[in-house]
Design a protein around this motif. Structure first.
Motif, PDB file in Angstrom:
ATOM      1  N   PRO A  61       0.804  -1.225   0.000  1.00  0.00           N
ATOM      2  CA  PRO A  61       0.000   0.000   0.000  1.00  0.00           C
ATOM      3  C   PRO A  61       0.841   1.280   0.000  1.00  0.00           C
ATOM      4  O   PRO A  61       0.323   2.345  -0.329  1.00  0.00           O
ATOM      5  CB  PRO A  61      -0.835  -0.117   1.269  1.00  0.00           C
ATOM      6  CG  PRO A  61      -0.147  -1.104   2.122  1.00  0.00           C
ATOM      7  CD  PRO A  61       0.619  -2.016   1.204  1.00  0.00           C
ATOM      8  N   SER A  62       2.109   1.186   0.323  1.00  0.00           N
ATOM      9  CA  SER A  62       2.944   2.395   0.324  1.00  0.00           C
ATOM     10  C   SER A  62       3.173   2.932  -1.084  1.00  0.00           C
ATOM     11  O   SER A  62       3.535   4.094  -1.253  1.00  0.00           O
ATOM     12  CB  SER A  62       4.289   2.108   0.990  1.00  0.00           C
ATOM     13  OG  SER A  62       4.991   1.115   0.256  1.00  0.00           O
ATOM     14  N   GLU A  63       2.927   2.122  -2.095  1.00  0.00           N
ATOM     15  CA  GLU A  63       3.113   2.538  -3.491  1.00  0.00           C
ATOM     16  C   GLU A  63       1.796   2.918  -4.156  1.00  0.00           C
ATOM     17  O   GLU A  63       1.675   2.864  -5.378  1.00  0.00           O
ATOM     18  CB  GLU A  63       3.778   1.402  -4.281  1.00  0.00           C
ATOM     19  CG  GLU A  63       5.152   1.025  -3.805  1.00  0.00           C
ATOM     20  CD  GLU A  63       6.175   2.132  -3.990  1.00  0.00           C
ATOM     21  OE1 GLU A  63       6.030   2.919  -4.946  1.00  0.00           O
ATOM     22  OE2 GLU A  63       7.094   2.208  -3.159  1.00  0.00           O
ATOM     23  N   TRP A  64       0.794   3.345  -3.383  1.00  0.00           N
ATOM     24  CA  TRP A  64      -0.529   3.612  -3.940  1.00  0.00           C
ATOM     25  C   TRP A  64      -0.543   4.691  -5.003  1.00  0.00           C
ATOM     26  O   TRP A  64      -1.307   4.565  -5.962  1.00  0.00           O
ATOM     27  CB  TRP A  64      -1.547   3.884  -2.838  1.00  0.00           C
ATOM     28  CG  TRP A  64      -1.415   5.223  -2.168  1.00  0.00           C
ATOM     29  CD1 TRP A  64      -0.721   5.497  -1.040  1.00  0.00           C
ATOM     30  CD2 TRP A  64      -1.990   6.451  -2.612  1.00  0.00           C
ATOM     31  NE1 TRP A  64      -0.821   6.820  -0.743  1.00  0.00           N
ATOM     32  CE2 TRP A  64      -1.586   7.444  -1.693  1.00  0.00           C
ATOM     33  CE3 TRP A  64      -2.783   6.825  -3.696  1.00  0.00           C
ATOM     34  CZ2 TRP A  64      -1.961   8.773  -1.820  1.00  0.00           C
ATOM     35  CZ3 TRP A  64      -3.155   8.150  -3.821  1.00  0.00           C
ATOM     36  CH2 TRP A  64      -2.751   9.112  -2.889  1.00  0.00           C
ATOM     37  N   PRO A  65       0.285   5.760  -4.938  1.00  0.00           N
ATOM     38  CA  PRO A  65       0.196   6.760  -6.016  1.00  0.00           C
ATOM     39  C   PRO A  65       0.583   6.182  -7.383  1.00  0.00           C
ATOM     40  O   PRO A  65      -0.088   6.441  -8.391  1.00  0.00           O
ATOM     41  CB  PRO A  65       1.158   7.858  -5.590  1.00  0.00           C
ATOM     42  CG  PRO A  65       1.321   7.706  -4.120  1.00  0.00           C
ATOM     43  CD  PRO A  65       1.180   6.239  -3.871  1.00  0.00           C
ATOM     44  N   LEU A  66       1.642   5.399  -7.422  1.00  0.00           N
ATOM     45  CA  LEU A  66       2.082   4.816  -8.690  1.00  0.00           C
ATOM     46  C   LEU A  66       1.099   3.764  -9.198  1.00  0.00           C
ATOM     47  O   LEU A  66       0.820   3.697 -10.407  1.00  0.00           O
ATOM     48  CB  LEU A  66       3.468   4.199  -8.535  1.00  0.00           C
ATOM     49  CG  LEU A  66       4.616   5.188  -8.332  1.00  0.00           C
ATOM     50  CD1 LEU A  66       5.910   4.446  -8.071  1.00  0.00           C
ATOM     51  CD2 LEU A  66       4.741   6.099  -9.520  1.00  0.00           C
ATOM     52  N   LEU A  67       0.568   2.967  -8.299  1.00  0.00           N
ATOM     53  CA  LEU A  67      -0.372   1.934  -8.714  1.00  0.00           C
ATOM     54  C   LEU A  67      -1.694   2.537  -9.177  1.00  0.00           C
ATOM     55  O   LEU A  67      -2.297   2.057 -10.143  1.00  0.00           O
ATOM     56  CB  LEU A  67      -0.584   0.934  -7.580  1.00  0.00           C
ATOM     57  CG  LEU A  67       0.663   0.104  -7.235  1.00  0.00           C
ATOM     58  CD1 LEU A  67       0.427  -0.697  -5.969  1.00  0.00           C
ATOM     59  CD2 LEU A  67       1.057  -0.782  -8.379  1.00  0.00           C
ATOM     60  N   LEU A  68      -2.145   3.607  -8.526  1.00  0.00           N
ATOM     61  CA  LEU A  68      -3.350   4.298  -8.976  1.00  0.00           C
ATOM     62  C   LEU A  68      -3.125   4.936 -10.343  1.00  0.00           C
ATOM     63  O   LEU A  68      -3.992   4.874 -11.218  1.00  0.00           O
ATOM     64  CB  LEU A  68      -3.767   5.345  -7.951  1.00  0.00           C
ATOM     65  CG  LEU A  68      -5.055   6.096  -8.245  1.00  0.00           C
ATOM     66  CD1 LEU A  68      -6.239   5.131  -8.235  1.00  0.00           C
ATOM     67  CD2 LEU A  68      -5.265   7.197  -7.226  1.00  0.00           C
ATOM     68  N   LEU A  69      -1.958   5.508 -10.549  1.00  0.00           N
ATOM     69  CA  LEU A  69      -1.615   6.068 -11.859  1.00  0.00           C
ATOM     70  C   LEU A  69      -1.606   4.982 -12.929  1.00  0.00           C
ATOM     71  O   LEU A  69      -2.062   5.198 -14.057  1.00  0.00           O
ATOM     72  CB  LEU A  69      -0.257   6.775 -11.794  1.00  0.00           C
ATOM     73  CG  LEU A  69       0.245   7.413 -13.072  1.00  0.00           C
ATOM     74  CD1 LEU A  69      -0.676   8.555 -13.485  1.00  0.00           C
ATOM     75  CD2 LEU A  69       1.660   7.916 -12.886  1.00  0.00           C
ATOM     76  N   ALA A  70      -1.119   3.803 -12.590  1.00  0.00           N
ATOM     77  CA  ALA A  70      -1.103   2.688 -13.542  1.00  0.00           C
ATOM     78  C   ALA A  70      -2.525   2.286 -13.925  1.00  0.00           C
ATOM     79  O   ALA A  70      -2.805   2.020 -15.100  1.00  0.00           O
ATOM     80  CB  ALA A  70      -0.358   1.500 -12.940  1.00  0.00           C
TER      81      ALA A  70
END
Length: 96
Positions: A61-70
């Motif tokens: 969950p710490s990578e949520w900005p990149l995963l949401l962008l993906a």
């Protein structure tokens, strides 16, 4: 060893994504038109990829900005690709 609920849902999303990838690939062997095959493949790949990204989001969950962008990029890219394919097929190959 007990598996946590978040890990369970993460693995379920990853498995669902792989299922969608395979499910979209099998109709390529059929006798339908190329555009029908491409549509089915792109929808299944989009759903599968988004499902896998949600599974990764649950794991890290710490990578949520990149995963949401993906996820957003997948949705926009595949929508635009569908419109381009529909436009190209409606022209019928005639040169202007």
């Amino acid at each position: 060893m007990a598996i946590s609920l978040i890990d369970f849902f993460s693995y379920a999303c990853l498995s669902l994504g792989i299922f969608f990838w395979l499910w979209g690939t099998f109709p390529l062997l059929g006798n339908r038109s190329v555009l029908f095959k491409l549509h089915g493949l792109s929808v299944a790949d989009t759903l599968g990829s988004m499902s896998m990204i949600v599974g990764l989001l649950l794991k890290i969950p710490s990578e949520w900005p990149l995963l949401l962008l993906a996820i957003i990029c997948l949705a926009i890219w595949n929508t635009m690709l569908g419109y381009v394919l529909a436009y190209c097929s409606s022209r019928g190959g005639d040169d202007e």
